[in-house]
Design an enzyme around this catalytic site. Sequence first.
Site, PDB file in Angstrom:
ATOM      1  N   HIS A 140      -0.465  14.434 -64.746  1.00 46.98           N
ATOM      2  CA  HIS A 140      -0.203  13.478 -65.835  1.00 46.98           C
ATOM      3  C   HIS A 140      -0.030  12.057 -65.287  1.00 46.98           C
ATOM      4  O   HIS A 140       0.999  11.408 -65.482  1.00 46.98           O
ATOM      5  CB  HIS A 140       1.031  13.895 -66.629  1.00 46.98           C
ATOM      6  CG  HIS A 140       1.018  13.374 -68.036  1.00 46.98           C
ATOM      7  ND1 HIS A 140       1.617  14.028 -69.089  1.00 46.98           N
ATOM      8  CD2 HIS A 140       0.480  12.243 -68.573  1.00 46.98           C
ATOM      9  CE1 HIS A 140       1.460  13.339 -70.212  1.00 46.98           C
ATOM     10  NE2 HIS A 140       0.766  12.248 -69.916  1.00 46.98           N
ATOM     11  N   ARG A 193      -3.742  14.639 -74.159  1.00 49.86           N
ATOM     12  CA  ARG A 193      -2.503  15.325 -74.490  1.00 49.86           C
ATOM     13  C   ARG A 193      -2.628  16.816 -74.197  1.00 49.86           C
ATOM     14  O   ARG A 193      -3.652  17.429 -74.515  1.00 49.86           O
ATOM     15  CB  ARG A 193      -2.153  15.122 -75.974  1.00 49.86           C
ATOM     16  CG  ARG A 193      -1.716  13.713 -76.306  1.00 49.86           C
ATOM     17  CD  ARG A 193      -0.342  13.386 -75.719  1.00 49.86           C
ATOM     18  NE  ARG A 193       0.013  11.983 -75.865  1.00 49.86           N
ATOM     19  CZ  ARG A 193      -0.214  11.040 -74.968  1.00 49.86           C
ATOM     20  NH1 ARG A 193      -0.815  11.353 -73.831  1.00 49.86           N
ATOM     21  NH2 ARG A 193       0.151   9.791 -75.178  1.00 49.86           N
ATOM     22  N   GLU A 202       4.216  21.412 -69.827  1.00 51.11           N
ATOM     23  CA  GLU A 202       4.661  20.468 -68.799  1.00 51.11           C
ATOM     24  C   GLU A 202       6.183  20.413 -68.826  1.00 51.11           C
ATOM     25  O   GLU A 202       6.781  20.453 -69.904  1.00 51.11           O
ATOM     26  CB  GLU A 202       4.087  19.070 -69.077  1.00 51.11           C
ATOM     27  CG  GLU A 202       2.583  18.972 -68.916  1.00 51.11           C
ATOM     28  CD  GLU A 202       2.064  17.531 -69.037  1.00 51.11           C
ATOM     29  OE1 GLU A 202       2.842  16.584 -68.765  1.00 51.11           O
ATOM     30  OE2 GLU A 202       0.902  17.364 -69.423  1.00 51.11           O
ATOM     31  N   ALA A 261      -2.087   6.811 -66.650  1.00 53.72           N
ATOM     32  CA  ALA A 261      -1.755   5.382 -66.682  1.00 53.72           C
ATOM     33  C   ALA A 261      -1.068   4.920 -65.404  1.00 53.72           C
ATOM     34  O   ALA A 261      -0.601   3.779 -65.326  1.00 53.72           O
ATOM     35  CB  ALA A 261      -0.855   5.089 -67.874  1.00 53.72           C
TER      36      ALA A 261
END
Length: 318
Positions: free
Chosen positions: A291, A244, A273, A294
């Site tokens: 980022h 994070r 961000e 995933a």
Amino acid sequence: MKILANDGLSESGIDTLEKAGFEVITTKVAQEQVANYINKNDISVLLVRSATKVRKDIIDNCPSLKIIGRGGVGMDNIDVDYAVEKGIHVINTPASSSESVAELVFAHLFSGARFLHDANRNMPLEGDSQFNNLKKAYANGIELRGKTIGIIGFGRIGREVARMALGLGMKVLATDKHVDEAVIKVDFYNGQFINVNIETEPMEDIFKHSDFITIHTPAVGDHLIGSKEFAMMKNGVGIINCARGGAIDEVALIDALDDEKVLFAGLDVFEEEPTPAIQVLMHPKISLTPHIGAATLEAQDRIGTELATQIISLLKND
């Protein structure tokens, strides 16, 4: 029933939901228009990743919402407790992206240890004219094998990092307020495996004894690592944050890099961000990704299928 997957959804997830009779909408709606779109189209399920925020205004103004789903682990972009109080189910996919995030941690580790991030900036510019000088500049790489990795946060992703680190022959230290110990199973291609028991330690020990440190905690109010914490660390430590933004004080990080306290950093997340500080983006000792922890095809497939399964279970049983 209609589902708005505002930050996208894998084909496998869409197929599973459509076969169950749901209509899946993947139109990208601007943040300020989400509530209006939900009401206008009678949306029952809102699915997001990290881009769309689901705060009290949307929850209060969208009576048709039955489920809010987060494709991923962290839920800090959703007012979870408030939604639950209002009778809305909130779901996520904590197991689906662990491997992808952990592999990105090691992508940054290898990049920093062998200067790949900086070499890939400079080789296109000077590779033809300064080849030998660049070769000398990047000649002091370090190996990961035999080094100590400190893992802050020993949940699913932290344990996956530990599993990969053990496979590389690294020593693993971990800290977590909520975990005393964990058994890490390291599988091999031929069906053999080993189990390694890891007991967590105080965070100060992680700072003092680690060659590399990686963060895997939920969003925290204050910086987890700042000037005080950098001062405790070994000289030449490597720092990775794929968790994070805000966990690391970026001003303190730049100072630590410039003072050579920190050898390199790998950042997938940032304090600001989507407009990270220019000092961070331009620093030659920072490996950067936008980022994407995933963001693998495999993880997105798992996320989509897991979300679809949960939605079908919840709404078909209502």
